[in-house]
Design an enzyme around this catalytic site. Structure first.
Site, PDB file in Angstrom:
ATOM      1  CG  LEU A 115     -34.712  -5.989  36.358  1.00  0.00           C
ATOM      2  CD1 LEU A 115     -35.830  -5.018  36.774  1.00  0.00           C
ATOM      3  CD2 LEU A 115     -35.028  -7.390  36.893  1.00  0.00           C
ATOM      4  CD  GLU A 121     -27.113  -4.140  27.856  1.00  0.00           C
ATOM      5  OE1 GLU A 121     -26.921  -4.838  28.869  1.00  0.00           O
ATOM      6  OE2 GLU A 121     -26.212  -3.757  27.085  1.00  0.00           O
ATOM      7  N   GLY A 122     -31.646  -2.856  26.163  1.00  0.00           N
ATOM      8  CA  GLY A 122     -32.006  -2.562  24.777  1.00  0.00           C
ATOM      9  C   GLY A 122     -30.782  -2.003  24.082  1.00  0.00           C
ATOM     10  CG  PHE A 145     -29.740   3.605  21.788  1.00  0.00           C
ATOM     11  CD1 PHE A 145     -30.735   3.337  20.857  1.00  0.00           C
ATOM     12  CD2 PHE A 145     -28.456   3.871  21.333  1.00  0.00           C
ATOM     13  CE1 PHE A 145     -30.461   3.360  19.492  1.00  0.00           C
ATOM     14  CE2 PHE A 145     -28.161   3.892  19.975  1.00  0.00           C
ATOM     15  CZ  PHE A 145     -29.176   3.641  19.050  1.00  0.00           C
ATOM     16  N   GLY A 146     -30.559   1.493  25.959  1.00  0.00           N
ATOM     17  CA  GLY A 146     -30.947   1.649  27.355  1.00  0.00           C
ATOM     18  C   GLY A 146     -30.804   0.361  28.123  1.00  0.00           C
ATOM     19  CE  LYS A 147     -27.501   1.378  33.129  1.00  0.00           C
ATOM     20  NZ  LYS A 147     -26.215   1.910  33.101  1.00  0.00           N
ATOM     21  CB  VAL A 148     -34.801  -2.471  32.511  1.00  0.00           C
ATOM     22  CG1 VAL A 148     -35.795  -2.437  33.657  1.00  0.00           C
ATOM     23  CG2 VAL A 148     -35.419  -1.815  31.263  1.00  0.00           C
ATOM     24  CE  LYS A 175     -36.418   1.799  28.281  1.00  0.00           C
ATOM     25  NZ  LYS A 175     -37.563   1.534  27.367  1.00  0.00           N
ATOM     26  CG  ASP A 195     -40.223  -3.300  20.952  1.00  0.00           C
ATOM     27  OD1 ASP A 195     -39.325  -2.954  21.750  1.00  0.00           O
ATOM     28  OD2 ASP A 195     -40.175  -4.361  20.275  1.00  0.00           O
TER      29      ASP A 195
HETATM   30  N1  LIG Z   1     -39.128  -7.296  36.136  1.00  0.00           N
HETATM   31  C1  LIG Z   1     -39.578  -6.043  35.962  1.00  0.00           C
HETATM   32  N2  LIG Z   1     -40.289  -5.367  36.880  1.00  0.00           N
HETATM   33  N3  LIG Z   1     -40.586  -4.148  36.355  1.00  0.00           N
HETATM   34  C2  LIG Z   1     -40.062  -4.031  35.086  1.00  0.00           C
HETATM   35  C3  LIG Z   1     -40.104  -3.016  34.130  1.00  0.00           C
HETATM   36  C4  LIG Z   1     -39.504  -3.235  32.883  1.00  0.00           C
HETATM   37  C5  LIG Z   1     -38.859  -4.444  32.613  1.00  0.00           C
HETATM   38  C6  LIG Z   1     -38.314  -4.709  31.261  1.00  0.00           C
HETATM   39  C7  LIG Z   1     -39.061  -4.323  30.187  1.00  0.00           C
HETATM   40  C8  LIG Z   1     -38.627  -4.617  28.907  1.00  0.00           C
HETATM   41  C9  LIG Z   1     -37.472  -5.314  28.711  1.00  0.00           C
HETATM   42  N4  LIG Z   1     -37.142  -5.658  27.407  1.00  0.00           N
HETATM   43  S1  LIG Z   1     -35.692  -5.425  26.769  1.00  0.00           S
HETATM   44  O1  LIG Z   1     -35.713  -6.028  25.463  1.00  0.00           O
HETATM   45  O2  LIG Z   1     -34.676  -5.867  27.663  1.00  0.00           O
HETATM   46  C10 LIG Z   1     -35.562  -3.721  26.543  1.00  0.00           C
HETATM   47  C11 LIG Z   1     -36.228  -3.177  25.492  1.00  0.00           C
HETATM   48  C12 LIG Z   1     -36.091  -1.809  25.268  1.00  0.00           C
HETATM   49  C13 LIG Z   1     -35.314  -1.022  26.082  1.00  0.00           C
HETATM   50  C14 LIG Z   1     -34.679  -1.627  27.138  1.00  0.00           C
HETATM   51 CL1  LIG Z   1     -33.735  -0.661  28.163  1.00  0.00          CL
HETATM   52  C15 LIG Z   1     -34.790  -2.986  27.390  1.00  0.00           C
HETATM   53  C16 LIG Z   1     -36.684  -5.695  29.814  1.00  0.00           C
HETATM   54  C17 LIG Z   1     -37.129  -5.395  31.101  1.00  0.00           C
HETATM   55  C18 LIG Z   1     -38.783  -5.442  33.597  1.00  0.00           C
HETATM   56  C19 LIG Z   1     -39.409  -5.228  34.815  1.00  0.00           C
END
Ligand SMILES: Nc1n[nH]c2ccc(-c3ccc(NS(=O)(=O)c4cccc(Cl)c4)cc3)cc12
Length: 282
Positions: free
Chosen positions: A16, A18-19, A21-24, A43, A138
């Site tokens: 979903l 990726e930051g 250091f982390g991923k979702v 996450k 952020d």
């Molecule tokens: N589709 C979704 N359902 N629930 C969610 C929770 C968080 C997210 C989510 C939230 C933020 C991002 N932004 S991101 O820039 O990919 C990101 C920033 C910081 C850290 C990480 Cl691991 C990822 C990407 C995905 C998506 C969903």
């Protein structure tokens, strides 16, 4: 305890986001093993992340546990692995993804009224966050999720910090991969974040909304063209120079004057000086 998820029943479906250091990830939580479990967003830290990052994720979990608002993504629980050494954050899953994913594909079905409705909901979520004495740090379209065509939610709190009772700002100790083009001048110059710093980031997010989050008009694209050919730390120095010179992101096409004024003059990117650090640009 419904907030404790067993790693044995968590199955990855898709990525979903990726930051640094982390991923979702999108996962199916299926304790009955019949494929009819619940879709959740998970996450976690990337492999080989340093110990202090595990501490950051635990602080993010503690923050999300305290937040209850219509325009903030719901915390569902945690999943611990490796004997509790690693923890994952479990959140509700919103299939439409972030505004960054959603708006470019729905440009022709999303009028100005709906864009401003999204902006209002982001404000409502941020106002609630501020009322709990948190600074987000952020706010950006990539971190705003779409529940349906009428509802958006703030979806990531990885950089969110709580202001100590006696303080009105948060000082950054170390920062990597900072979203500098969403940062207010006081953050760039003094590494200090005030609630008003989130207002500046909201102005940049409002600009993203008004450009339908199109990459060709993104803050990164526009500021990089404005700052050419700087790289690395020079980008930060040059960015502060152009902001002090009064340059801003352009007014998007068909953006009403009232919205431009909200962004540039009245509230978000205004050149003001006060003890609370509201964009202390001289
Ligand atoms: N589709 C979704 N359902 N629930 C969610 C929770 C968080 C997210 C989510 C939230 C933020 C991002 N932004 S991101 O820039 O990919 C990101 C920033 C910081 C850290 C990480 Cl691991 C990822 C990407 C995905 C998506 C969903």
């Amino acid at each position: 305890d419904p907030t404790v998820f067993d790693t044995r029943f968590l199955r990855k479906i898709d990525d979903l986001g990726e930051g640094h250091f982390g991923k979702v990830e999108l996962c199916l939580y299926d304790p009955r093993g019949d494929g009819r479990g619940e879709l959740v967003a998970v996450k976690s830290l990337k492999p080989n992340s340093k110990g202090q990052l595990a501490c950051h994720l635990r602080k993010e979990i503690d923050t999300m546990r305290e937040l209850y608002h219509h325009n903030i993504v719901k915390y569902k629980g945690v999943c611990s692995e490796e004997g509790g050494r690693t923890t994952k954050l479990i959140m509700e899953y919103l299939p439409a993804g972030s505004l960054k994913d959603y708006l470019p594909k729905r440009k022709h079905q999303t009028d100005l009224k709906r864009l401003l409705h999204y902006a209002l909901q982001i404000c409502q979520g941020m106002d609630y966050l501020g009322s709990q004495r948190f600074i987000h740090r952020d706010l950006a379209a990539r971190n705003v999720l779409v529940e349906n065509e009428s509802t958006v939610k703030i979806g990531d709190f990885g950089l969110t910090k709580s202001m100590k009772e006696d303080k009105s700002y948060y000082t950054v100790k170390e920062e990597t991969d900072s979203p500098v083009f969403w940062y207010a001048p006081e953050c760039l110059m003094d590494c200090k974040f005030y609630p008003a710093s989130d207002v500046w980031s909201f102005g940049v997010t409002l600009y993203e909304l008004m450009t339908y989050c199109e990459t060709s008009s993104s803050p990164t694209t526009v500021f990089s063209e404005m700052l050419q050919p700087t790289k690395g730390l020079m980008t930060l120095t040059r960015l502060v120079e152009v902001l002090i010179a009064g340059r801003r992101l352009p007014c998007p096409p068909r953006c009403p004057d009232t919205v431009r004024e909200l962004r540039e003059v009245v509230r978000c990117w205004g050149i003001k000086v006060n003890v609370y650090g509201v964009h202390s640009l001289l």
